[in-house]
Design an enzyme around this catalytic site. Structure first.
Site, mmCIF file in Angstrom:
data_model
loop_
_atom_site.group_PDB
_atom_site.id
_atom_site.type_symbol
_atom_site.label_atom_id
_atom_site.label_comp_id
_atom_site.label_asym_id
_atom_site.label_seq_id
_atom_site.Cartn_x
_atom_site.Cartn_y
_atom_site.Cartn_z
ATOM 1 N N PRO A 1 0.817 -1.211 0.000
ATOM 2 C CA PRO A 1 0.000 0.000 0.000
ATOM 3 C C PRO A 1 0.855 1.267 0.000
ATOM 4 O O PRO A 1 1.637 1.493 0.918
ATOM 5 C CB PRO A 1 -0.801 -0.107 1.301
ATOM 6 C CG PRO A 1 -0.686 -1.523 1.717
ATOM 7 C CD PRO A 1 0.615 -2.019 1.182
ATOM 8 N N GLU A 2 0.739 2.039 -1.049
ATOM 9 C CA GLU A 2 1.359 3.362 -1.126
ATOM 10 C C GLU A 2 0.215 4.367 -1.214
ATOM 11 O O GLU A 2 -0.936 4.004 -1.014
ATOM 12 C CB GLU A 2 2.295 3.441 -2.348
ATOM 13 C CG GLU A 2 3.357 2.344 -2.330
ATOM 14 C CD GLU A 2 4.301 2.361 -3.519
ATOM 15 O OE1 GLU A 2 4.496 3.431 -4.113
ATOM 16 O OE2 GLU A 2 4.846 1.306 -3.854
#
Length: 276
Positions: free
Chosen positions: A2-3
């Site tokens: 997750p960015e």
DNA sequence: AAAACCGCCTGTCGGC
DNA sequence: TGCCGACAGGCGGTTT
């Protein structure tokens, strides 16, 4: 992993289903997910309360409660926050915490590698959450300008890849979007940050904004673990140009792509389009 | 001051 | 087939 685009997608997908829903029960299955609060205190503070707003800063999710507290979550590598309208669905193997709503729905924090974190703080008091209180500029905000990027890189000897991953400089880029941005801008990941000229900085700025926006449109990149707040896969993995493409040809020039460790991270690049 | 390294974790993969 | 080490990478902490 997750960015920014994945975390933003989780925020958007969860907001319509979890806000203003009284929390009836709280189960913490992996206590170390809680950072500066005991399980008992956490349960006491949240039970009977509602989340009234959900915001994002970098890769952090900030759940505002109706009691002047905020719950701050970070998914790290493999964390997922998924809403289940049917609580009868069996818990996933690596479920760290479950928020049960009066409506019968549940918000579940699943996390295979257990790096994810949850904090509970008075509203806006982020001092104890070091990564959050020291975050750099939000790359999709008005403040992120070419001039700002120029200021961040000026006289810096660090490699540009490392600088892009530094959350105290720019908030929300991880390995995938750093590589994609550098490819789009035609800049080698090992270039000294301070050596980038104005033309390159403009291209890089444009690339960062564009790739993040497009990835949000695509609801993020699912390579393995990431899911939206509804448990669905993203689609931006189908639009990646360079990340994870070792052994393939450059989509722009056809040369064999390369990869190497830069700033401690596997970095993908085209040796022809991104000259050192 | 900044960069390099380690620990935290589990699943997957390649090599033998 | 099974075992083992390497690897994935975000972040906090420590060392260089």
């Amino acid at each position: 992993m997750p960015e920014l685009p994945e975390v933003e997608t989780v925020r958007r997908s969860l907001s319509p289903v979890i806000l203003n829903q009284p929390i009836k029960s709280l189960n913490v299955y992996y206590e170390r997910i809680l950072q500066h609060v005991s399980p008992a205190q956490f349960r006491r503070q949240l039970t009977g309360s509602c989340f009234i707003n959900l915001t994002r800063r970098g890769k952090y999710l900030i759940f505002q409660l109706d009691n002047d507290l905020e719950m701050v979550a970070h998914l790290r590598m493999t964390g997922r926050l998924i809403y289940f309208s049917d609580a009868k669905i069996e818990l996933a193997k690596h479920t760290s915490a479950v928020f049960g709503f009066e409506s019968g729905g549940e918000l579940r924090f699943e996390d295979v590698r257990k790096f994810g974190t949850i904090d509970l703080v008075p509203r806006g008091k982020y001092e104890q959450i070091k990564g959050l209180s020291t975050l750099g500029v939000e790359p999709l905000s008005q403040e992120f300008t070419v001039e700002h990027l120029q200021e961040l890189t000026r006289k810096r000897s660090a490699k540009i890849k490392g600088l892009l991953l530094d959350q105290t400089k720019i908030a929300g880029l991880g390995n995938i979007y750093a590589d994609e941005s550098l490819f789009m801008a035609g800049i080698h990941p090992e270039r000294e940050a301070g050596s980038l000229n104005l033309r390159e900085l403009k291209k890089l700025h444009q690339a960062i904004v564009e790739v993040l926006q497009e990835a949000i449109v695509g609801q993020g990149t699912t390579l393995r673990d990431y899911r939206t707040g509804y448990g669905r896969e993203g689609s931006f993995q189908n639009k990646l140009q360079i990340y994870g493409k070792k052994g393939e040809k450059c989509p722009r020039c056809g040369v064999d792509l390369e990869y190497k460790k830069v700033a401690g991270r596997t970095s993908h690049f085209c040796p022809a389009c991104q000259r050192e």
